[in-house]
Design a protein around this motif. Structure first.
Motif, short mmCIF file in Angstrom:
data_model
loop_
_atom_site.label_atom_id
_atom_site.label_comp_id
_atom_site.label_asym_id
_atom_site.label_seq_id
_atom_site.Cartn_x
_atom_site.Cartn_y
_atom_site.Cartn_z
N UNK A 256 0.80 -1.22 0.00
CA UNK A 256 0.00 0.00 0.00
C UNK A 256 0.84 1.27 0.00
N UNK A 257 1.92 1.28 0.76
CA UNK A 257 2.71 2.51 0.88
C UNK A 257 3.27 2.97 -0.46
N UNK A 258 3.50 2.03 -1.36
CA UNK A 258 4.08 2.37 -2.65
C UNK A 258 3.06 3.01 -3.61
N UNK A 259 1.78 2.95 -3.24
CA UNK A 259 0.75 3.66 -3.99
C UNK A 259 0.51 5.07 -3.44
N UNK A 260 1.26 5.45 -2.40
CA UNK A 260 1.14 6.80 -1.84
C UNK A 260 0.23 6.90 -0.63
N UNK A 261 -0.31 5.79 -0.17
CA UNK A 261 -1.20 5.82 0.99
C UNK A 261 -0.42 6.05 2.28
#
Length: 264
Positions: A256-261
């Protein structure tokens, strides 16, 4: 096929996941459509035009129409120069995505994402637990017994009393989490990449003023609002919340973090 007369803007369309402010945002799009297209009654039953695998309102004639019948209706309306307002949720449109992206390719598309993804997941899980306990009743005589937003002063009390009456158990649900992860992936890896330059916004960055300017409309009646005193976290026991956080943190760190969340 030409969609609009020369003196009109492109038709707007919202794409989002559930529990991402879609009712609020589409309230403005719905009003804009009253001047340029067709609108259905402002109930989720109708505005969520493709129901996918949802189980609410299954005895309603509108719910019983197949995806193919709905597609044929939209295509037929277009031959009359008419377009229908709807809000498109990832969990429903992914089953018809090849047709969907082609049919709406000339629309003015807004994609709304929730940056605070843990809160998003917890909200979805909360209502999944309520739906499971109430056997997806949803509403009786067009009145929601499990409202998911504040549209009337008593809605929050109705939801709280429903939770007590049905003795809702709030726990981690692997199936719901799998669906959540699948929808996040489809949104970021497929929809955003395959559409032609849609506008992508975080829900946290959208305001009433932004929506009024974006769609050039002002609502006389305020749209449904989030609940003011309902804290979803308190309904989960500490041991259940620990499981939820453990499962979520693993997926956040890996994906998820790599999608900007953000983990909030």
């Amino acid at each position: 096929m030409k969609l609009l007369d020369k003196d009109k803007q492109r038709y707007p369309l919202l794409i989002s996941m559930h529990k991402s402010g879609s009712t609020w945002i589409n309230s403005y799009i719905h009003k804009k459509f009253r001047k340029i297209g067709l609108t259905a009654p402002p109930r989720n039953l109708y505005t969520e035009f493709f129901p996918g695998r949802k189980k609410e309102n299954m005895d309603h004639i509108f719910h019983q129409r197949t995806d193919q019948e709905r597609i044929e209706l939209l295509e037929r309306l277009r031959t009359f120069g008419l377009e229908l307002n709807q809000k498109a949720h990832i969990s429903e449109i992914k089953y018809i995505w090849p047709w969907f992206k082609n049919f709406f390719k000339d629309y003015d598309i807004l994609i709304c994402k929730r940056k605070h993804i843990f809160t998003h997941w917890l909200t979805i899980l909360f209502f999944a637990c309520v739906r499971k306990a109430t056997n997806n009743i949803g509403e009786i005589d067009n009145t929601a017994i499990t409202p998911s937003k504040q549209s009337r002063p008593r809605d929050e009390d109705v939801l709280k009393s429903t939770i007590q009456e049905y003795n809702v158990s709030f726990k981690f649900d692997q199936g719901e989490f799998n669906n959540f992860v699948s929808n996040i992936r489809f949104l970021n890896d497929v929809i955003i990449r395959e559409l032609d330059k849609p506008q992508v916004m975080w829900l946290e960055d959208i305001s009433t003023e932004w929506l009024e300017d974006r769609y050039n409309v002002i609502l006389k009646t305020p749209p449904p609002q989030p609940f003011k005193t309902l804290d979803y976290k308190v309904y989960f026991k500490p041991e259940d919340m620990a499981v939820i956080k453990e499962k979520f943190k693993e997926r956040f760190d890996a994906e998820f973090q790599f999608f900007g969340y953000e983990y909030k």
